[in-house]
Design a protein around this motif. Sequence first.
Motif, PDB file in Angstrom:
ATOM      1  N   SER A 129      -5.189  11.806   8.351  1.00  0.00           N
ATOM      2  CA  SER A 129      -4.491  11.842   7.076  1.00  0.00           C
ATOM      3  C   SER A 129      -5.433  12.433   6.024  1.00  0.00           C
ATOM      4  O   SER A 129      -5.839  11.767   5.095  1.00  0.00           O
ATOM      5  CB  SER A 129      -4.061  10.426   6.699  1.00  0.00           C
ATOM      6  OG  SER A 129      -3.160  10.478   5.610  1.00  0.00           O
ATOM      7  N   GLY A 172      -0.856  14.165   6.901  1.00  0.00           N
ATOM      8  CA  GLY A 172      -0.429  12.841   6.447  1.00  0.00           C
ATOM      9  C   GLY A 172       0.351  12.835   5.149  1.00  0.00           C
ATOM     10  O   GLY A 172       1.463  13.356   5.064  1.00  0.00           O
ATOM     11  N   ALA A 173      -0.235  12.234   4.127  1.00  0.00           N
ATOM     12  CA  ALA A 173       0.480  11.955   2.881  1.00  0.00           C
ATOM     13  C   ALA A 173       1.247  13.169   2.345  1.00  0.00           C
ATOM     14  O   ALA A 173       2.415  13.058   1.955  1.00  0.00           O
ATOM     15  CB  ALA A 173      -0.516  11.452   1.830  1.00  0.00           C
ATOM     16  N   LYS A 184      -2.636   6.805   2.195  1.00  0.00           N
ATOM     17  CA  LYS A 184      -1.324   6.171   2.099  1.00  0.00           C
ATOM     18  C   LYS A 184      -0.242   7.243   2.008  1.00  0.00           C
ATOM     19  O   LYS A 184      -0.304   8.127   1.163  1.00  0.00           O
ATOM     20  CB  LYS A 184      -1.261   5.275   0.867  1.00  0.00           C
ATOM     21  CG  LYS A 184      -2.063   4.011   1.054  1.00  0.00           C
ATOM     22  CD  LYS A 184      -1.821   3.006  -0.043  1.00  0.00           C
ATOM     23  CE  LYS A 184      -2.649   1.756   0.209  1.00  0.00           C
ATOM     24  NZ  LYS A 184      -2.645   0.852  -0.930  1.00  0.00           N
ATOM     25  N   ALA A 185       0.772   7.123   2.898  1.00  0.00           N
ATOM     26  CA  ALA A 185       1.866   8.091   2.893  1.00  0.00           C
ATOM     27  C   ALA A 185       3.175   7.358   2.657  1.00  0.00           C
ATOM     28  O   ALA A 185       3.327   6.198   3.047  1.00  0.00           O
ATOM     29  CB  ALA A 185       1.907   8.840   4.218  1.00  0.00           C
ATOM     30  N   GLU A 186       4.125   8.047   2.023  1.00  0.00           N
ATOM     31  CA  GLU A 186       5.438   7.454   1.779  1.00  0.00           C
ATOM     32  C   GLU A 186       6.430   8.089   2.757  1.00  0.00           C
ATOM     33  O   GLU A 186       6.397   9.307   2.964  1.00  0.00           O
ATOM     34  CB  GLU A 186       5.854   7.789   0.348  1.00  0.00           C
ATOM     35  CG  GLU A 186       6.984   6.940  -0.158  1.00  0.00           C
ATOM     36  CD  GLU A 186       7.197   7.200  -1.652  1.00  0.00           C
ATOM     37  OE1 GLU A 186       6.734   6.378  -2.449  1.00  0.00           O
ATOM     38  OE2 GLU A 186       7.789   8.228  -2.005  1.00  0.00           O
ATOM     39  N   GLY A 197      -4.894  12.014   2.203  1.00  0.00           N
ATOM     40  CA  GLY A 197      -4.861  10.689   1.563  1.00  0.00           C
ATOM     41  C   GLY A 197      -4.422   9.634   2.550  1.00  0.00           C
ATOM     42  O   GLY A 197      -3.642   9.913   3.452  1.00  0.00           O
TER      43      GLY A 197
END
Length: 350
Positions: free
Chosen positions: A273, A251-252, A278-280, A276
């Motif tokens: 993930s 993931g992240a 939250k992924a960008e 983390g």
Amino acid sequence: MSHQSATGIAVLSQGRAAVLEEAIGPTGVRIRNLPKTEPVAGAVAVSIRASSINHLDLWMISGAQKVTPPRVLAADGAGVVETSGDPAWKPGDEVVVFPTLCCWECEWCKAGQNVRCAKFGVIGEQSDGTACELFHVDARNIFRKPKALTWEEAAAFPLTFLTAWRMLTTRARLKAGEKVLVVGAGAGVAVAAISIAKHLGARVFATSRSEAKRRRAIELGAEAAFDSAEYSKQVREATGGGVDVVFEHVGAATLQESMRSTVWGGRIVSCGSTSGVKAEITMPRLFWAQIDLLGSTMGNAGEFKSVLEAIDNGLRPVVDRVYPLADVQAALTRLDAAEQFGKVVFSLEG
Ligand SMILES: [Zn+2]
């Protein structure tokens, strides 16, 4: 400590069991002796021979999952039917546990779409788990153990192979001859993905931070394996322009590089993930390269049957290390340090 399905059959973990008592890491998991009972009608009591943990268990013991202790760990189990409350099974039958929870009765379950059931979940999270001596479960969660597998192997494959199978077949529609990149080789689900992709006739590439794991990935059938730092350039060079499918669970930390690793129209399929939540992502890469970003979790009973057929046709899981159940804290510590390649398994024998 039980999960009631819509049909009223509770999952119960009994006898010696690895119980999460405090979400403080491996030391919060202790061996306890839970009372044994007879299975209710429609349930089967399985004498567990081997059980296996997953990254989910690490989320649980760290307190990242919203579960209220006490909770017996583990989704994966294989063993021998001890007592049966269902005529389909008799004492002595060798079985594996389909590692998910569902009601088996709703429209989605009846249509074979267990993943869409309102009661869908995973054994050892929404119910007690298989890290125990005697496991009571709905008879519909029981399947015949593949003859070719040892007990440890039979406990090693269910959740990771079910998850990776659905990701690569149903979701990413991987075809023979296509190129697939498996990131984070070493994790149980990634090792499953390498084996399944090879089994399906795909060309496999892998990434790992660890040189030893890159070597293991190649031994398992990957054509090449790259370091986890900025792998996309090497992937594009090695594959003549990129892979058709990326198998993601990190993931992240890796999603951007994974998106740069695909051909035009590539598919990225993710079941997790671990680096983390939250992924960008760089949006123009997504739309200019017409990438399909696909989510997936676990799988249906029909997909589990397909895995069992593939095992009969030679597909094999990788067992990293076998621990006695009493060493549950050491086993969780190994998984937490990401030292494993394949599955960490408990033996309940002896
Ligand atoms: Zn259902």
